[in-house]
Write an enzyme that holds these catalytic residues in place. Structure first.
Site, PDB file in Angstrom:
ATOM      1  N   LEU A 142     -25.071 130.331  30.062  1.00 28.37           N
ATOM      2  CA  LEU A 142     -25.386 129.841  31.401  1.00 28.37           C
ATOM      3  C   LEU A 142     -25.953 128.436  31.347  1.00 28.37           C
ATOM      4  O   LEU A 142     -26.852 128.156  30.540  1.00 28.37           O
ATOM      5  CB  LEU A 142     -26.411 130.769  32.064  1.00 28.37           C
ATOM      6  CG  LEU A 142     -27.128 130.218  33.312  1.00 28.37           C
ATOM      7  CD1 LEU A 142     -26.151 130.037  34.471  1.00 28.37           C
ATOM      8  CD2 LEU A 142     -28.291 131.105  33.720  1.00 28.37           C
ATOM      9  N   SER A 143     -25.460 127.546  32.209  1.00 27.52           N
ATOM     10  CA  SER A 143     -26.030 126.215  32.414  1.00 27.52           C
ATOM     11  C   SER A 143     -26.054 125.429  31.101  1.00 27.52           C
ATOM     12  O   SER A 143     -24.992 125.162  30.537  1.00 27.52           O
ATOM     13  CB  SER A 143     -27.421 126.350  33.038  1.00 27.52           C
ATOM     14  OG  SER A 143     -27.909 125.109  33.488  1.00 27.52           O
TER      15      SER A 143
END
Length: 378
Positions: free
Chosen positions: A143-144
Site C-alpha cells: 500500500l502507498s
C-alpha cells in the site's frame, strides 16, 4: 531538504489519529536472513496447515503503519489460514525513515542488489530455504509507499515473482528525491510511458516472462493522485507488449476492472479503480469474500483487494468463500463453503477520460501540502 522534511513529519505526527490499538499480533520475528543492506526488520506468518512447497506472499505496509497494523487491517494472515500459504512482512524502521515509509524515492534503495530492495530479496531467499517455499509461486503486494516498493521489487527482481499488486502506489523509478516524490504524488512531472518502460527494463536486464501485475487505486485519492495508476499501467503495458485498450472491461457498483490479456488468454495486467475511494487499501468487511478491519487507510468500499488478489493468484480454493460476518476488533473469523457468490460484474463501455489533476496548484502552504501528501493531515 530531505532531513528537514523528515523532522517536520516526525514532530507533527500527532496530527494524525493513532491506528487501532487492539490489533492482535499474529506475526513472528524473522531474523538472520542476510547482510540486510537496507537495515529493515521482518515478520512472518506461517499457518498451522502450511503444506510443503507452499506459496509465499510478501506484504509491504504503508507510511505510519507497522506489519501488525497492516496485517490486522488487510486480513492477510486470516486468508493465509484458509489458503495454506506463507506470509513475509518486511518492516521499515524509524532510523531509516521517521514516518515508517519504505524509501521508494531513494535510488540506492530501489536498485537491484542494493539497499531496501536487496534486504527484501534476502528475506525471500531465507524464506525459501527455511520453509521450502515454491519458487514459482511468490507474490508481492503493498500500500502507498509499500505499493511503490512492491513496484520496485517487481522491477528489480522480475524473475522472483509470479505476480504483484500495487495499491495506491506509484510507477517504478518515477522520483529520485523528496521534492520529486511530492510532485509525483500530486500527479506532476511523471515521466512519459517510454521513459518509465526504459527504467523498468534497465532495472534488471530481464529477458524472460514478466510477472503479472494488478493496480488498485481510489478515484478520489488526495494523497497519491490516480494519474499514478495510469502511469503504472502504461509502464507495465510496454514490457508486456500490450495495447492501450484493455481486452475486457467490467463494472460493479462503482468499481471498474480493466484486464489486459496475453496471447494465451491469461490476465497479465489488471486495473481496479474504485469510485469515491480515497487513499488506502480497499476492504469488504462483511458478506462473501470479505476480510480485514476498517481503520485509517483501510477503507471499507465493498471489495477486498486481499481476497481478490489471493483468488487471482490461485491461492484460495474457488469453492471457499471468505466470510467474516460481523467482524470486530477481537472477533473470530468464519469459513463458508459455497456460502454465496459475489455480485456478478457486467461488461460495460469505456468510461470517459478522467480530467487532468489540478489539485496540486490549489493547495496552499508548503508545510500543509507536505503533511497532507504524507498522510498526516486530511
Amino acid at each position: 531538504m530531505a532531513n528537514r522534511f523528515s523532522d517536520l513529519l516526525q514532530q507533527t505526527s500527532k496530527l494524525r489519529g493513532p491506528l487501532p490499538s487492539a490489533a492482535i499480533d499474529r506475526l513472528q520475528d524473522f531474523t538472520n536472513f542476510g547482510a540486510n543492506p537496507g537495515a529493515l526488520a521482518a515478520r512472518t506468518y506461517l499457518p498451522a496447515n502450511l503444506p510443503p512447497s507452499a506459496p509465499l506472499v510478501v506484504v509491504l505496509h504503508g507510511c505510519t503503519q507497522t506489519a501488525i497494523d497492516y496485517d490486522h487491517g488487510s486480513g492477510w494472515s486470516r486468508v493465509a489460514d484458509l489458503g495454506g500459504f506463507a506470509l513475509l512482512f518486511p518492516e521499515q524502521r524509524r532510523k531509516n525513515n521517521p514516518n515508517l515509509c519504505f524509501n521508494w524515492f531513494v535510488p540506492g534503495d530501489i536498485r537491484r542488489d542494493a539497499g531496501e530492495a536487496a534486504s527484501i530479496r534476502q528475506m525471500i531467499a531465507a524464506m525459501i530455504e527455511r520453509h521450502l517455499i515454491d519458487r514459482e509461486r511468490i507474490f508481492v503486494t503493498g500500500l502507498s509507499a509499500g505499493g511503490a516498493m512492491a513496484a520496485a521489487m517487481l522491477a528489480t527482481y522480475p524473475e522472483v515473482f509470479a505476480g504483484g499488486s500495487i495499491i495506491a502506489g506509484l510507477p517504478y523509478a518515477c522520483a529520485a528525491n523528496v521534492p520529486q516524490a511530492l510532485k509525483r504524488m500530486r500527479g506532476q512531472g511523471v515521466p512519459d510511458a517510454k521513459q518509465l518502460a526504459d527504467q523498468l527494463r534497465q532495472a534488471s536486464g530481464h529477458q524472460g516472462r514478466w510477472p503479472r501485475v494488478t493496480v488498485w487505486h481510489g478515484m478520489t485519492d488526495a494523497t497519491v493522485d490516480p494519474s499514478n495508476a495510469e502511469a503504472t499501467l502504461a509502464q507495465w503495458r510496454s514490457v508486456h507488449g500490450l495495447g492501450e485498450r484493455p481486452d475486457r472491461i467490467e463494472t460493479n457498483a462503482g468499481i471498474s476492472r480493466w484486464a489486459w490479456q496475453a496471447a494465451d488468454g491469461r490476465d497479465v495486467l489488471v486495473s481496479y479503480t474504485v469510485a469515491g475511494m480515497g487513499h488506502g487499501t480497499p476492504l469488504k468487511i462483511s458478506g462473501v469474500d470479505s476480510c480485514g478491519v476498517a481503520g485509517p487507510f483501510m477503507l471499507d468500499v465493498g471489495i477486498s483487494s486481499t481476497c481478490q488478489d489471493a483468488r487471482s493468484w490461485e491461492l484460495l480454493d474457488p469453492a471457499i468463500a471468505v466470510d467474516t460476518g460481523s467482524l470486530r476488533e477481537n472477533a473470530g473469523w468464519s469459513l463458508a463453503e459455497g456460502a454465496g457468490k459475489p455480485t456478478p460484474w457486467r461488461i460495460d463501455h469505456l468510461p470517459p477520460p478522467r480530467p487532468a489533476n489540478a489539485a496540486g496548484s490549489q493547495i496552499g502552504g508548503v508545510i500543509e501540502n507536505a503533511l497532507r501528501k504524507a498522510g498526516l493531515m486530511r
